[in-house]
Design an enzyme around this catalytic site. Structure first.
Site, mmCIF file in Angstrom:
data_model
loop_
_atom_site.group_PDB
_atom_site.id
_atom_site.type_symbol
_atom_site.label_atom_id
_atom_site.label_comp_id
_atom_site.label_asym_id
_atom_site.label_seq_id
_atom_site.Cartn_x
_atom_site.Cartn_y
_atom_site.Cartn_z
ATOM 1 C CG HIS A 181 -0.437 0.264 2.506
ATOM 2 N ND1 HIS A 181 0.260 -0.680 3.217
ATOM 3 C CD2 HIS A 181 -0.446 1.380 3.282
ATOM 4 C CE1 HIS A 181 0.641 -0.147 4.372
ATOM 5 N NE2 HIS A 181 0.226 1.097 4.441
ATOM 6 C CE LYS B 138 1.713 4.785 3.493
ATOM 7 N NZ LYS B 138 0.678 5.119 4.462
ATOM 8 C CG ASP C 147 5.342 -5.477 9.545
ATOM 9 O OD1 ASP C 147 4.385 -6.028 8.971
ATOM 10 O OD2 ASP C 147 5.219 -4.453 10.251
ATOM 11 C CG HIS D 265 5.551 -0.961 3.479
ATOM 12 N ND1 HIS D 265 4.669 -1.459 2.549
ATOM 13 C CD2 HIS D 265 4.985 -1.214 4.694
ATOM 14 C CE1 HIS D 265 3.628 -1.987 3.175
ATOM 15 N NE2 HIS D 265 3.796 -1.858 4.475
#
Ligand code: BG6
Length: 509
Positions: A185, A189, A242, A247
């Site tokens: 995700h 952004k 994570d 990301h």
């Protein structure tokens, strides 16, 4: 944007992600009129529940997690599209019920209806679901003239390269790459999407975006939150899996890539993969020299005492999982050779801040050397206080030449207004449109795991350094960058922060 219809099935419909992100995102798509009248949602989870019960819970989640004041009529309209189904993921027979429900809500046989499956569940369950969809004739490879069927996978995609490859092999037997939407995700952004514009639509930045002018790059993803009820998942993942493997690699590749031929998914992915491949390989031994891992102990954040990681629910009392990692990477290609990329991420840090900082080299002129000018910096503030700050040197008024650094700020909200769409709104809409640009390709996932498998392996039996919650992480992380004669740039409140806070307090419906 025009309206689109389909049946959108969510596996994991009572989970945290659905409640916090997906339902509020659908609410906003409803509000903006992006969902066609025939658009339907099938919410799937294990427990028995009536449609009414689920709709009530969903309405509450939307009220709680919406980014703006909600309108009850819009909530009602959205939840009236939802049907609930109790299903045991491992039980193939249950999928016949899913098929029946999809046919029922779409009013068409599955050979004719457009379907999307969102797997908001742990990745070890992905292949089980995909195979059961296939067995029930709910999934098939894309063919011309057939309605689309697409599948979305929440991150992390696998747990390491081996598991990710196995998973990818299993799902590509059922779906073609063009039907697979791997979510990260961060790509959606606003300020991350803006990176491409900032770099390639501005002649004042792009010519300087290389090793001739850039001293180093820093990428920080700092969170003040802890593991928030996800102790079990997190304790098996850790900060590297994570956040850093996915990301942060998206941020790094967008900063490091060369201009893609176009903005379509294929061209963009291919440039990002080149960056991942250019990252200098390191051995397990070297990993310990270029990375440090930490774990939070108890501390205080915003005047509130917070518990140590080991005291969090579902976390092993003797856990060796890292909640912080700092890493120095180098790219061996012509554009970046010699320019370090320093990355750090952690939970329970002092503040929430995701920033990319481009630190420029000093100018060649010796004219002001004695005045000690600071290096120029371009700070891309991904969140909060979305915006860009350019820091440069200016003369302080007076008779002497004294130099100070000043900021030039672009405040995203001040210019474009509050309430930009959240990442998940964009992702849900893009999958309905069939646009894969903001999703990750297999090559990206694979190359990234290969880098981080070495790192995970290197620290497998190491104890992370304890850092106090509410600080910027272990002091040893400072040494990592200071031994190169550099310093972490602490995220700071931009000049426009107060204005943005005021706008947010007022809230907009
Ligand atoms: C998720 C991680 O992918 O990203 C979470 O699993 C993390 O642990 C979150 O908190 C951060 O996302 P954001 O959008 O809040 O920065």
């Amino acid at each position: 944007m025009s309206e689109h219809h389909c049946v959108f099935s969510i596996f994991g419909a009572t989970g945290d992600l659905t409640n916090r992100k997906l339902l509020p995102a659908f609410y906003h798509l409803e509000r903006e009129g992006y969902l066609k009248e025939s658009f339907r949602i099938v919410a799937i989870a294990r427990k028995d529940k009536s449609d009414e019960e689920y709709r009530n819970e969903a309405s509450n989640s939307i009220r709680k997690f919406s980014r703006r004041k909600v309108n009850e009529d819009i909530i009602k309209k959205l939840v009236s599209r939802i049907r609930y189904l109790a299903l045991d993921i491992a039980n193939t027979a249950d999928y016949a019920n899913l098929k029946r429900l999809i046919e029922n809500v779409s009013g068409q046989s599955c050979g004719k209806c457009e379907r999307i499956f969102y797997l908001a569940i742990p990745s070890y369950l992905f292949a089980i679901v995909v195979n059961n969809l296939k067995r029930t004739n709910l999934a098939e490879k894309a063919r011309a003239g057939k309605p689309y069927n697409r599948v979305m996978f929440e991150k992390p995609f696998g747990n390491d390269f081996e598991s990710a490859e196995k998973l990818n092999n299993a799902i590509t037997k059922v779906f073609a790459e063009s039907q697979i939407y791997r979510i990260d995700h961060y790509m959606a952004k606003e300020l991350v999407q803006n990176l491409v514009v900032l770099r390639f639509a501005n002649s004042i930045f792009e010519p300087l975006w290389n090793k001739e002018y850039i001293d180093h790059v820093q990428i920080t993803v700092a969170e003040s939150l802890g593991v928030e009820g996800r102790g079990e998942y997190y304790d098996n993942a850790g900060a590297i899996r994570d956040v850093m493997q996915n990301h942060m690699m998206q941020l790094l590749t967008l900063v490091g890539m060369e201009a893609p031929k176009s903005l379509n998914a294929e061209d963009l992915r291919s440039e990002k993969v080149k960056v991942l491949k250019a990252i200098s390989k390191f051995t397990k031994g070297k990993a310990k020299k270029i990375a440090i891992i930490g774990q939070y102990s108890e501390g205080e954040i915003d005047g509130r005492k917070v518990a140590a990681y080991k005291k969090e629910n579902e976390v092993r009392k003797d856990s060796g999982t890292e909640t912080y990692v700092a890493l120095k990477l180098e790219l061996g290609n012509a554009l970046w050779k010699g320019v370090p990329f320093y990355l750090r991420t952690g939970k329970r840090l002092k503040e929430r801040a995701t920033e990319i900082v481009i630190v420029y080299k000093n100018p060649p002129s010796e004219l002001f050397k004695a005045s000690g000018p600071e290096k120029n910096m371009l700070v891309v503030r991904v969140q909060p206080y979305e915006g860009v700050t350019l820091q440069f040197n200016a003369k302080v008024p007076g008779n002497k030449v004294i130099i100070d650094n000043v900021d030039m700020d672009f405040c995203h909200e001040c210019k474009f207004g509050p309430n930009s769409p959240e990442a998940y709104e964009r992702l849900l809409y893009d999958v309905i449109l069939g646009d894969q640009t903001l999703f990750t390709g297999w090559e990206e996932v694979a190359n990234s795991w290969q880098i981080f498998d070495v790192l995970n392996d290197a620290f497998k039996n190491s104890k992370p350094i304890q850092y106090e919650a509410g600080t910027w992480g272990p002091a040893k992380a400072d040494k990592l960058i200071e031994k190169d004669g550099r310093k972490w740039v602490e995220p700071k409140r931009p000049s426009y922060a107060e204005l943005v806070d005021k706008q947010n307090i007022m809230g907009v419906e």
